[in-house]
Write an enzyme that holds these catalytic residues in place. Structure first.
Site: not given
Ligand code: DOR
Ligand code: ZN
Length: 423
Positions: A92, A177, A303
């Site tokens: 992402n 996810h 994460d």
């Molecule tokens: O807390 C999160 N942050 N969960 C996610 O699934 C994505 C991530 C992010 O890209 O900041």
């Molecule tokens: Zn996630």
């Protein structure tokens, strides 16, 4: 540089090794200590633990696109300081890693300025919009090791079914996810007692549970591997446990924050406690510990989600989800899991080596002779206090400032080279 690490407790869950012994490194590879020249340098590691290099299946490096929060250079420096030798980079980014060009970009920068190994993860759908499948074959050809839309969840089950089929064809595991958007209803924290007390919009556990059920069904239909990212709810642990007993090819990960914190913290209105999935109840936290102990959850992943101070320094409702984790994960796991008797040291190490390597289907995360010398050295009893000012990461969004830890990584070796040394 050739050397022998001696007198350490050597733990390799893949080869079932747990004994005091020597590990030799020759030309960047693991070698037979008996075949090294007599004048080889010896590094005394008495009282330390030598383990295969830790693998983090879940890291956001923000590069390309949001390099004010992290870069491939700073993210891999943070990984090295945390004891990780391989990290899976989530797609992402901006542009998203939904095309071979972005995968090449990540690999090129990792080659140039990466401190540890970066394994790129491709996006399942174009721009992670959950509408159109990305070109999965070309992502694989470019070097993607897995597929994910992390940060989002594909809501269209038919599309997801096709994605799982394609990923099987190209031998790419799915890292999912799980969250049903309608049930999440734009919540900002766990739906429970505390969301009611604080008057905040809640995300029910059922949102996660529902999509895990969906994935279990699709994994069964397609006979393909689906790995559930950041499992946070007790119901999720229960259904994964049953699915694995039924022989379905699903695995799951827990994060250091979900195993150590609960939603009570949200009363501080500190956005460093805001992440997706959210911190849940004490019962959920205990279920995650049980899930780790009985191997329903075979992986611990951070994460690591860097955000700038400016982005996070807004009202809780408006702050982005996510906290960093690479430089606190091992400390938290050693303290909460090993020292509190939830997992033995070999079992904990397996969650950071064997578990993730199995998800990826790669011959990494072990100390087999002839393999690249990727090694993590632990001091199981060293006491430290988390100080974000010392972080290598560009971001500081952690709820663990001041956390008192027992046990940490004191050395990280990639291809035989020390990339972090603190002993
Ligand atoms: O807390 C999160 N942050 N969960 C996610 O699934 C994505 C991530 C992010 O890209 O900041
Ligand atoms: Zn996630």
């Amino acid at each position: 540089m050739n050397y022998i690490l001696e007198n350490a407790r050597v733990i390799d869950p893949v080869q079932n090794i747990d004994s005091v012994g020597d590990i030799a490194v020759c030309d960047g590879l693991l070698a037979d200590p008996a075949k090294m020249p007599a004048d080889t340098e010896r590094i005394d590691l008495k009282g330390k633990v030598v383990a295969p290099g830790f693998i983090d299946l879940h890291v956001h490096l923000r590069h390309p696109g949001k390099t004010q929060a992290e870069t491939i250079h700073t993210g891999t420096l943070a990984a090295a300081a945390g004891g990780f030798t391989s990290i899976v980079a989530m797609p992402n980014t901006s542009p998203a890693a939904d095309n071979p060009g972005t995968i090449h970009f990540v690999l090129t920068h990792a080659e140039r300025e990466g401190v540890v190994k970066v394994l790129p993860c491709g996006a399942m759908t174009k721009n992670l919009e959950g509408k159109e499948m990305s070109s999965i074959g070309s992502l694989k050809a470019a070097g993607a090791v897995a597929l994910s839309d992390d940060g989002r969840c594909v809501q269209d089950h038919q599309l997801m079914r096709h994605i799982v089929h394609y990923s099987r064809t190209f031998n790419l595991p799915i890292l999912d996810h799980c969250g049903d958007l309608l049930l999440e209803a734009e919540g900002v924290m766990h739906e429970g007692e505390w969301s009611v007390l604080l008057g905040m919009k809640g995300m029910p556990s059922a949102a996660e549970e529902l999509m895990i059920y969906r994935d279990i069904i699709l994994s069964r239909m397609t006979n393909w591997k689906i790995h559930i990212q950041h499992v946070s709810a007790k119901e999720s642990v229960a259904i994964l446990r049953q699915a694995r007993r039924d022989g379905i090819r699903v695995t799951g990960e827990a994060t250091p924050h979900h195993i150590s914190l609960t939603d009570v913290e949200i009363k501080r209105f500190d956005s460093n406690y805001k992440m997706n999935p959210p911190l849940r109840s004490e019962e959920d936290r205990l279920a995650l510990l049980e899930g780790l102990a009985d191997d329903t959850l075979t992986v611990i992943a951070t994460d690591h989600a860097p955000h700038t101070a400016t982005e996070k320094m807004v009202e809780f409702d408006y702050a982005p989800f996510g906290i960093i984790g690479l430089e606190t994960a091992v400390q938290i796991c050693m303290t909460e899991l090993y020292h509190k008797g939830v997992l033995s040291l070999p079992h904990l190490i397996s969650k950071l080596t064997k578990g993730p390597a199995e998800v990826l289907g790669l011959d990494i995360g072990n100390l087999k002779t002839g393999n690249p010398a990727d090694i993590t050295i632990l001091d199981p009893d060293r006491e430290t206090v988390v100080d974000p000012d010392q972080f290598k990461s560009k971001s500081r969004n952690t709820p663990f400032a001041g956390y008192r830890a027992k046990g940490c990584a004191v050395g990280t070796i990639v291809n035989g080279k020390f990339v972090y040394k603190a002993f």
